[in-house]
Design a protein around this motif. Structure first.
Motif, PDB file in Angstrom:
ATOM      1  N   VAL A   1      50.497  59.325  36.108  1.00 21.36           N
ATOM      2  CA  VAL A   1      50.643  59.450  37.563  1.00 21.36           C
ATOM      3  C   VAL A   1      50.685  58.046  38.173  1.00 21.36           C
ATOM      4  O   VAL A   1      49.684  57.344  38.219  1.00 21.36           O
ATOM      5  N   LEU A   2      51.847  57.640  38.615  1.00 21.44           N
ATOM      6  CA  LEU A   2      52.040  56.293  39.157  1.00 21.44           C
ATOM      7  C   LEU A   2      51.457  56.156  40.557  1.00 21.44           C
ATOM      8  O   LEU A   2      50.984  55.082  40.947  1.00 21.44           O
ATOM      9  N   ALA A   3      51.532  57.232  41.322  1.00 22.32           N
ATOM     10  CA  ALA A   3      51.055  57.240  42.707  1.00 22.32           C
ATOM     11  C   ALA A   3      51.049  58.677  43.173  1.00 22.32           C
ATOM     12  O   ALA A   3      51.607  59.556  42.521  1.00 22.32           O
ATOM     13  N   PHE A   4      50.404  58.916  44.314  1.00 23.52           N
ATOM     14  CA  PHE A   4      50.541  60.244  44.906  1.00 23.52           C
ATOM     15  C   PHE A   4      50.749  60.156  46.407  1.00 23.52           C
ATOM     16  O   PHE A   4      50.328  59.196  47.063  1.00 23.52           O
ATOM     17  N   VAL A   5      51.437  61.165  46.905  1.00 26.11           N
ATOM     18  CA  VAL A   5      51.768  61.277  48.324  1.00 26.11           C
ATOM     19  C   VAL A   5      51.338  62.670  48.770  1.00 26.11           C
ATOM     20  O   VAL A   5      51.704  63.663  48.134  1.00 26.11           O
ATOM     21  N   THR A   6      50.543  62.757  49.839  1.00 24.81           N
ATOM     22  CA  THR A   6      50.104  64.066  50.315  1.00 24.81           C
ATOM     23  C   THR A   6      50.480  64.286  51.778  1.00 24.81           C
ATOM     24  O   THR A   6      50.542  63.340  52.559  1.00 24.81           O
ATOM     25  N   THR A   7      50.699  65.542  52.106  1.00 23.67           N
ATOM     26  CA  THR A   7      51.018  65.914  53.487  1.00 23.67           C
ATOM     27  C   THR A   7      49.783  65.833  54.365  1.00 23.67           C
ATOM     28  O   THR A   7      49.847  65.414  55.520  1.00 23.67           O
TER      29      THR A   7
ATOM     30  N   VAL B   1      55.678  60.187  40.229  1.00 22.14           N
ATOM     31  CA  VAL B   1      54.961  60.118  41.500  1.00 22.14           C
ATOM     32  C   VAL B   1      54.658  61.552  41.918  1.00 22.14           C
ATOM     33  O   VAL B   1      55.571  62.379  42.033  1.00 22.14           O
ATOM     34  N   LEU B   2      53.394  61.837  42.151  1.00 26.01           N
ATOM     35  CA  LEU B   2      52.981  63.190  42.500  1.00 26.01           C
ATOM     36  C   LEU B   2      53.062  63.404  44.008  1.00 26.01           C
ATOM     37  O   LEU B   2      52.539  62.598  44.786  1.00 26.01           O
ATOM     38  N   VAL B   3      53.702  64.479  44.431  1.00 32.47           N
ATOM     39  CA  VAL B   3      53.779  64.862  45.840  1.00 32.47           C
ATOM     40  C   VAL B   3      53.114  66.222  45.988  1.00 32.47           C
ATOM     41  O   VAL B   3      53.427  67.159  45.250  1.00 32.47           O
ATOM     42  N   ALA B   4      52.180  66.319  46.932  1.00 30.79           N
ATOM     43  CA  ALA B   4      51.412  67.552  47.094  1.00 30.79           C
ATOM     44  C   ALA B   4      50.992  67.740  48.538  1.00 30.79           C
ATOM     45  O   ALA B   4      51.023  66.798  49.333  1.00 30.79           O
TER      46      ALA B   4
END
Length: 555
Positions: A176-182, A157-160
């Motif tokens: 990349v299963l999913a991504f989370v962004t600020t 899981v990508l966090v950026a």
């Protein structure tokens, strides 16, 4: 929050998906180049800087060639930033003043960034896109790798902070299963590209920086939640949800309908001829928004009737017997065209754009209508045509009269500003249908630039003020027996799509990858339930409370 500590963070979910995996964080941006005298000659530094700009433009353009629709438009715009003559001139001036190539690039793009960040108008590209171009160019000038998606042999899981369009377009969905962004919002480029690719995503997660490399997380887009270090029972529930969604998406596509068999047409948004195959693949029942800008952008003059007709014919041919809604050229604001919007405007978002620009350049309007009519006559599709950014009854009446000269049978308008929603009964009296563009309608209703990251919290079509305007259009459509569709990003939010139906919307158009989730959500609720969800949302004071009320009733 310490590594491994259980926590639940909230943000804006994209779609209905769930994903679970170990976190990999996006590397931090390159540090600001130190302002020290160059050890090389000015000519050497200038050659390095120009080469870096050219390499950046070529890289982003190559990514754009792998993309379609909105992704290609965004990347094309980014490549033009690196090729902008004013940027080259500014970098050259700074280098000749003794700056290094990297420092000159940094200062030039920082000035551009500051101008864009300080303006309230609806401008070319958002600040994060400028940052991406700057970072890549500095990396090329230094001969180092630009920050990007981490490489990994195992899924993660990508966090950026945010994702650059060039990275989002080429995400390897097997890794990349999913991504989370600020940062970001529901109409940010990151969110739009996530919907187009069907990626599980959460944006505007304020506390995402607290998630550490190696943390196990569950990303639940439907609930807008990231669960860090989930319990065993939470992991089992997530696994079951993922299995159920996979089975649902594997089933053959059926026409959109509510649980009580009320039909709701599910259509695709496409930005060029390249989007046709994907729309067909995901079972679109036609096209609710065919953007025609791809034929005009980058050109120094309007394309000929013959060129336009050939492109329109290709799209219409793919949908025999089905509805294809063609939106006329929507230029102006962040999409100026030299041959259409020649005068500089202090506030382009409130200037000569959409139907205003077309009526002021009637030759371009008529040539486009002629090409559409010609393509419609050569195919078996049910061609509809609509004007963008209609604000008044007079604009709707003028457009309708001109379009009917070309024997076009279904002539409608886009509802993207509050005035057209408030006057929907009168505008629909002179139009055959309305299509609501929720991205712009939200922006203009809440007076918040949808491309400005700091205003992401104002970009939700769940806001009762926006929903009330949509209800006005839905009521007018029902009273006059005129179809009302939604082709903005709101249509791709599954639960919000149900609310839209409860407000009187009769068709929904979205990126092709979002169709399966919306189709499934609609099938779970009756028309009576959809109307009740709409009532609950309208009774709320803000977008968060509207979503919470409907979630509580629906789940």
């Amino acid at each position: 929050m310490g590594k491994g500590a259980h926590a639940q963070l909230s943000g804006m979910g994209i779609g209905n998906g769930t994903a679970m995996g170990v976190v990999r964080r996006m590397p931090d941006p390159l540090p600001e180049p130190v302002d020290i005298p160059s050890a090389r000659t000015a000519a050497e530094e200038l050659s390095c800087a120009v080469g870096a700009l050219e390499e950046t433009a070529a890289f982003i353009r190559s990514r754009g060639e792998q993309a379609v629709g909105a992704a290609r438009e965004i990347l094309d715009a980014q490549s033009l930033m690196a090729e902008d003559p004013s940027v080259h001139e500014d970098v050259s001036r700074l280098v000749m003043a003794g700056k290094t190539a990297a420092r000159a690039i940094f200062e030039s793009f920082s000035s551009f960034r500051a101008i864009v960040a300080g303006l309230d108008s609806y401008l070319a590209e958002r600040v994060s896109d400028i940052d991406d171009v700057m970072q890549r160019t500095i990396a090329y000038a230094r001969g180092v790798a630009a920050p990007g998606i981490p490489e990994s042999e195992t899924p993660f899981v990508l966090v950026a902070r945010d994702l650059a369009p060039a990275d989002t377009v080429t995400l390897d969905l097997t890794t990349v299963l999913a991504f989370v962004t600020t940062e970001g919002g529901p109409t940010s480029h990151t969110a739009i590209l996530a919907r187009e690719k069907g990626i599980v995503a959460l944006v505007a997660v304020a506390d995402a920086q607290s998630i550490a490399d190696g943390d196990l997380v569950i990303v639940d887009a439907a609930k807008g939640a990231v669960t860090v270090s989930p319990s065993e029972s939470e992991q089992k529930a997530a696994t079951a949800a993922m299995e159920e969604r996979a089975a649902q998406r594997a089933r053959p596509a059926t026409p959109g309908a509510l649980a009580d068999a009320t039909p709701i047409s599910l259509l695709a948004n496409i930005g060029s001829v390249d989007g046709v195959d994907e729309a067909v693949k995901y079972g679109a029942e036609g096209v609710g928004l065919f953007r025609t800008e791809f034929l005009f952008f980058g050109a120094t003059a309007a394309p000929s009737v013959e060129e336009q007709q050939a492109a329109y014919t290709k799209v219409l041919t793919a949908f025999p017997g089905q509805k294809v809604v063609i939106r006329l050229l929507d230029a102006g604001a962040d999409k100026p065209l030299e041959f259409l919007n020649s005068e500089a405007e202090q506030n382009p978002a409130l200037g000569q754009r959409g139907i205003r620009a077309l009526l002021a350049n009637e030759g371009i309007l008529r040539s486009q209508l002629q090409a559409i009519a010609g393509a419609a006559g050569q195919t078996e599709a049910d061609a509809w045509v609509m004007a963008p950014m209609v604000a008044t009854v007079e604009e709707a009446r003028s457009f309708s009269a001109i379009a009917r000269e070309f024997d076009l049978k279904s002539v409608g308008i886009m509802v993207e500003v509050p005035s057209s929603a408030i006057l929907a009964d009168r505008i629909l009296a002179v139009s055959d249908f309305a299509s609501i563009g929720t991205n712009d309608l939200t922006q203009y209703t809440l007076a918040a630039d949808r491309l400005q990251g700091s205003l992401a919290s104002f970009q939700s079509a769940w806001h009762p003020a926006v929903l009330r305007l949509i209800a006005e259009v839905g009521s007018a459509g029902a009273a006059l027996h005129k179809p009302v569709g939604v082709c903005g990003e709101a249509a791709a939010e599954p639960l919000l799509a149900v609310v839209l139906v409860g407000l009187g919307v009769t068709s929904l158009s979205m990126s092709a990858a979002a169709l399966a989730d919306v189709r499934d959500e609609l099938s779970r609720h009756t028309l009576a339930q959809a109307k009740e969800f709409a009532r609950l949302a309208l009774a709320a004071d803000n977008a968060e409370d509207a979503l919470a009320a409907v979630l509580g009733a629906a789940r």
